[in-house]
Design a protein around this motif. Sequence first.
Motif: not given
Length: 756
Positions: A663-671, A687-705
């Motif tokens: 089952r897949v949930i999609e997101a187009a940017d970090g926020e 979490l399957f995260l691209d490392s470079i995204m607008p509005r929060r990169n992969g590292r910032e998303v990971y550290e918050e989640l």
Amino acid sequence: MERLNLLLVDDNPDDRTLVIHELQKEFAGLAVDQVYQAEALEQALQARRFDLVITDYRLNWSDGLEVLRRVRAVLPDCPVIMFTGTGNEEIAVEAMKCGLDDYVVKHPKHFKRLPAAVRAALEKKRQHLALVSSEEEFRRVIRCSPVAMAIYDDEERIIFLNEKFVRVFGYTHDDLRDLDDWWERAYSDPDYRQQVRLTWQHAQEKAQRTGNDIEPHRYRVTCKDGTQRVVEMLGSIIGNKHLVILNDITQQRYADEQLLQLGAIVESTDDAIIGMNLEGIVLSWNRGAERIYGYSRDEMKGHWYGQVLPEGADNELQQILESTRQGDHVEHFETLHRRKDGKIINLSLTISPIVDADGNVAGASTIGSDITHRVSLEQQLRQAQKMEALGTLAGAIAHDFNNILTAIIGHASLLDLKLEKHDPLAENVHQILEAASRAANLTQALLGFSRKTPIETKPVSLNGIIKKVERLIVMLLKENVAYQVNLTTEDPTILADSGQIEQVLINLATNSRDAIPSGGAIRISTAVVDLDEQFVKLHGYGVPGRYASLRFSDNGVGMDERVRTRIFEPFFTTKESGRGTGLGLAIVYGIVKQHNGFITCYSEPGLGTTFQIYLPVTTRESVQRVKGPEAPPKGGHETILVAEDDEATRNLDRKILEAYGYRVIEAADGEEAIARFREHQDEIDLLFLDSIMPRRNGREVYEELISLKPGLKILFTSGYPADALGGLQGKEFRLIAKPILPTHLLKTIRDVLDEH
């Protein structure tokens, strides 16, 4: 017009010319009788009277002491100065004892002192004659004399101090009633006082015995204000009176010391200090100039300075001399000069005009600093900065291109899975995948140059890697190209990705093969070396430590300097169109740098090329890993949050994962990824995260989640994979580089989910 009748005794015509030249500056009415034979001396002394005699010490027919005795026999009141370069201190003392008025060393820096010595001797003569004339006249003369004088009687009572004495030393007649007062005040140190007193007494006793003047001696005198002066004390005994003349030579002594110190400084500096006239003829050449240029002082003095200029640069010296004639200073002028051995060096020159006593420019003083090493370091720095900029650009291009390739390869792979084996469209799909694979290799090459490709390092044997790839290298070479290898017995262990080092060897071999048009050889050798601070300073690269040395050389056509400085640039090639991408050596450069190593290239046209590589040695033992056969990808029913800003790639990831049950949930940017996670926090397994995204990169998303759900599983992806590592060292995560094959994505997803 001040007249001076001079008898000059010297058998060296050049020295006689120099003496006359210096004295003509001071005595416009100079009349000179030049004597260089014994008979001529006798004739000259009998024929006329002279104001002064200047004699050399060493003569072909006699010596200066004999000349002094002959002059004294005929002209007892005539001053005599000995001006020589061959005497010594013992001769000087003996000559002074015989009545010599002064002793001047024959050296270019002392020529300027000769007129002053002449004036002093003439002044001494005039004073002596005045004293003899009458005591009253004598008192009038010495009272206003420019030289400090004192008179004491046989009882050692001081009966006269002239004005100059009071001005120089500060003592008045009230301070100095007798010699005991003088000894006590002028020589405060008891031991030194005793030494001076005994010396003076002995000189005085000798003068009384011989009827001559009291011989001059030099002493340090303490003035009334506590300062010290250096004086030359001499005197005469006139009846029961003792005349003491105290020449204050402090400034002269200081000037002599300064001159010696200046000479020592000039000779000890590493810089070239050169004096020349306005025609560019060298007049002085210090040891620094000898070291920098390789020419000795004798080889350059009297010769044209332009001989150190490279061919065709003569006009440069003429322009400098013209500026000097105008009184201009040239500062920090950077240019090229040529050493005696032919080597071209970089110099920074400062040229200043030399001005004579009349204010006219008489020559040029040049100070040259050898900046060859500095210029070399600056060039290396500029090259490193250029390579870094090219690497950044190449990495950015590869990142964007990888997103495109991911979509192409992914959709083509899905299509290939759905087509029957004999479907006529299958060949078209295979062509698409093959072309995309070549494009993926190109992006990997760009990432390799920019050092953005993740590497898996382990302790490996450098010799072992070379042996492993040897068969492939031999296959790459032409039949008329020999392969030679010389491996060190130490077998250095390095921390490396074996595949990457193999790629370095293959690329270098390919480059050498194409550089050997008609037979030759390539040579590979290894060694273990210690690079120290001196090596780093000399070569301008590296970090001190123990390294494995890999030297790869060929005897091909070689390169000129223009080509050599660009060989590591991506897409730069000298090969014909279609024969190379210009990425081979760029990849080599990137791999070496990513392994914390250093690479340099030495090459000259017609002399072949050598690549020198240094890789850090590790003390860990080398290991070998054997991979088993890969299992087919498996699916699952977990929920995965896919955060990817590239829409085509995101849609492809969703289709692949959903096709295998996820089952897949999609997101187009970090926020949006953070927001969707908060909505489905309890459902999301990965979490399957691209490392470079607008509005929060992969590292910032990971550290918050991860703070919201500790232990949450994570998989990063990026077309610029090294950026995903920043700030996350030591964290529990996996990384998959774009472009991604669907099977590789599914296998990695399953591995991460199954990890405990």
